[in-house]
Structures are given as C-alpha cells and as structure tokens.
Design a protein around this motif. Structure first.
Motif, short mmCIF file in Angstrom:
data_model
loop_
_atom_site.label_atom_id
_atom_site.label_comp_id
_atom_site.label_asym_id
_atom_site.label_seq_id
_atom_site.Cartn_x
_atom_site.Cartn_y
_atom_site.Cartn_z
N LEU A 1 -21.72 -8.77 -88.79
CA LEU A 1 -20.93 -7.77 -88.10
C LEU A 1 -20.95 -8.05 -86.60
O LEU A 1 -22.00 -8.32 -86.02
CB LEU A 1 -21.50 -6.38 -88.39
CG LEU A 1 -20.65 -5.19 -87.99
CD1 LEU A 1 -19.35 -5.16 -88.79
CD2 LEU A 1 -21.42 -3.89 -88.20
N ARG B 1 -19.63 -6.48 -98.21
CA ARG B 1 -20.48 -7.01 -97.14
C ARG B 1 -21.43 -8.08 -97.66
O ARG B 1 -21.64 -9.12 -97.01
CB ARG B 1 -21.26 -5.87 -96.50
CG ARG B 1 -22.12 -6.29 -95.32
CD ARG B 1 -23.09 -5.18 -94.94
NE ARG B 1 -22.42 -3.89 -94.82
CZ ARG B 1 -23.08 -2.74 -94.69
NH1 ARG B 1 -24.40 -2.72 -94.72
NH2 ARG B 1 -22.40 -1.61 -94.58
N THR C 1 -16.49 -2.83 -86.90
CA THR C 1 -16.70 -1.58 -87.61
C THR C 1 -15.43 -0.76 -87.78
O THR C 1 -15.31 0.02 -88.73
CB THR C 1 -17.74 -0.71 -86.89
OG1 THR C 1 -17.32 -0.52 -85.53
CG2 THR C 1 -19.11 -1.39 -86.92
#
Length: 265
Positions: free
Chosen positions: A203, A193, A218
């Motif tokens: 995200l 990330r 997700t």
C-alpha cells in the motif's frame, strides 16, 4: 424476526417487484423483506451471482431469493438450497446464479426441487416464477414451514455451477480479472490484498496496471484528478478507479479481461 432478501433483474419500471413483496406479505406478514437490488442487468446471471455473493456477507441469516432467469419456463430447475452456515437458505433458478453465494455460505448441505412445491401459487405462470414459485416458497420457509414439505430432494452434486476466473501469480506479476463495473466506472477485480504479497506490492507504492502507471492507495482522492488508482473496495476486494473519472472508460476493459498488476519500475 425472520428475513427474506430479494435480488433480481426486474428493475422498477414494472410491478414485478411490488407483486413479489405482496405475495410474501400475504403468506408471512411478520417476515421482513430486504431488497438487495433489482438493478442487475437483464439476463446477466454472472453479474447477479457476483452481487449476491458479495452482498450476503452483510445480510442477516434468512431466506435469500435471487431471480435472474432467462431460462424461465424451460428445462432449468427451480431450487431451494440449505447452506453450511446455519440459517441460510438460497432460493432461485438452478442456472449457476446461486452457486458462488452457496460456496461463500459454506457449501450446499441440502437441496430441493421446488418447481412443483405445494407451497407455490396456482396457476403457475410460465414466465413469472418469481411471483408464483420463488416468493411464495421463500415466504413459507421464512415463516417456519417444513423443509421436507417444500420440495423434492436433489443431489447437490447435480446443481448448476458458474465458471469464474481466478487470480494467479506469474513471478512478480499478479494476473487478476475484471468481475464487474459499477455506475461510477470503477472496476472490481477478483483479487484481494493477500494476492499482492507475492508480487511485493505494498500500500502506498506505485504499480503498473497492464503497463499503465497507477498508485496503490486507500482511496480516490489520494491521487490527482484523472489519475488511476488501485484500491481495496468496500467489500474487501481490489478495484480500479480514476479519480473524478471512469476506469471503465479509460481502460476499456471488458468482463473477465485480464489485468496484470506489477511493481512500477
């Protein structure tokens, strides 16, 4: 309770795994044995190394045996490695298989050559060192045997390494690489990330994957069936999947293939 973990490319069609369990049980009956996997593709040192490095984050401290050993019986050494993280020992062939896990466990502090260890079984087969060298030495060490008695010292600087590609940033693009594919066709990447921060990828945003539009989400079901998703997998690294499909089949990316991740226009 002491622990020995096992990771191999032996599969389950033969008696290799069971025999290694038996050797450990005869030497150290109170030691718990955990099978990480025996499904590494045969001779795939790199694939085994990736799985070992990833899995050991979830294993208790102990002696970790890894055997993916196409050079068995040849010039490569059989080694045991003590790592910087207390209580962690790696046992296996000196062919690069152990190197990424050792790095993750704090680096190698001590190494020994166990090829002629007095703890090995006799006679030693030229082709089954898992049974005759790695399993018995691991069992003795897990049961409390002396490190100094297990083998001859080795300079850690002479151990085999494994050259793995690393992600890099190129302006607003993060260039990652395919590390592995699972049975569902999901592709694990070598980026995390934090690597996406420099590219402004957040995200829930749309991204491009080698120019193909995808969602940074997700989980799989966030996108429609057949759509591509970039997500953080169970091991904390980025991965690619196709909901109810196969990213491997859809993208046709080979091991080490570059994957350019960028904000979608």
């Amino acid at each position: 309770m002491s622990v020995v973990t096992l990771l191999t490319d032996y599969g389950h069609d033969d008696d290799f795994v069971g025999v290694c369990h038996g050797v450990i049980a005869r030497i150290a009956p109170d030691v718990r044995v955990i099978d990480i996997t025996h499904g590494v593709h045969r001779h795939d040192i790199r694939g085994g190394a990736v799985v070992l490095r990833r899995a050991l984050a979830f294993m208790p401290a102990g002696v970790h045996v890894a055997v993916v050993d196409p050079g068995v019986g040849g010039a490569r050494r059989a080694v045991a490695l003590r790592c910087g993280e207390p209580g962690q020992i790696l046992v296996g062939p000196d062919n690069g298989l152990l190197a990424p896990a050792a790095e993750r466990l704090g680096g190698v502090t001590d190494a020994i050559d166990i090829g002629r260890s007095p703890m090995r079984l006799e006679p030693v087969s030229r082709t089954f060192h898992g049974r005759d060298i790695f399993a018995p030495v691991a069992a003795h060490l897990a049961a409390g045997a002396s490190w100094a008695d297990a083998g001859e010292p080795v300079d850690p600087g002479t151990l085999a390494t494994l050259d793995l590609p690393r992600p890099c940033a190129d302006g607003a693009t993060v260039v990652a690489h395919v590390v592995s594919a699972d049975r569902f066709g999901n592709l694990a990447l070598d980026a995390g990330r934090d690597d996406l921060v420099s590219a402004g990828l957040k995200l829930g945003s749309a991204v491009t994957v080698n120019g193909r539009r995808a969602s940074y989400a997700t989980t799989f079901s966030v996108v429609g069936e057949g759509e591509l998703v970039l997500y953080e997998d169970a091991f904390g690294t980025l991965a690619l999947a196709v909901n109810r499909g196969s990213a491997l089949g859809t993208l046709g990316l080979a091991l080490d293939a570059e994957v350019a991740l960028a904000p979608a226009p």
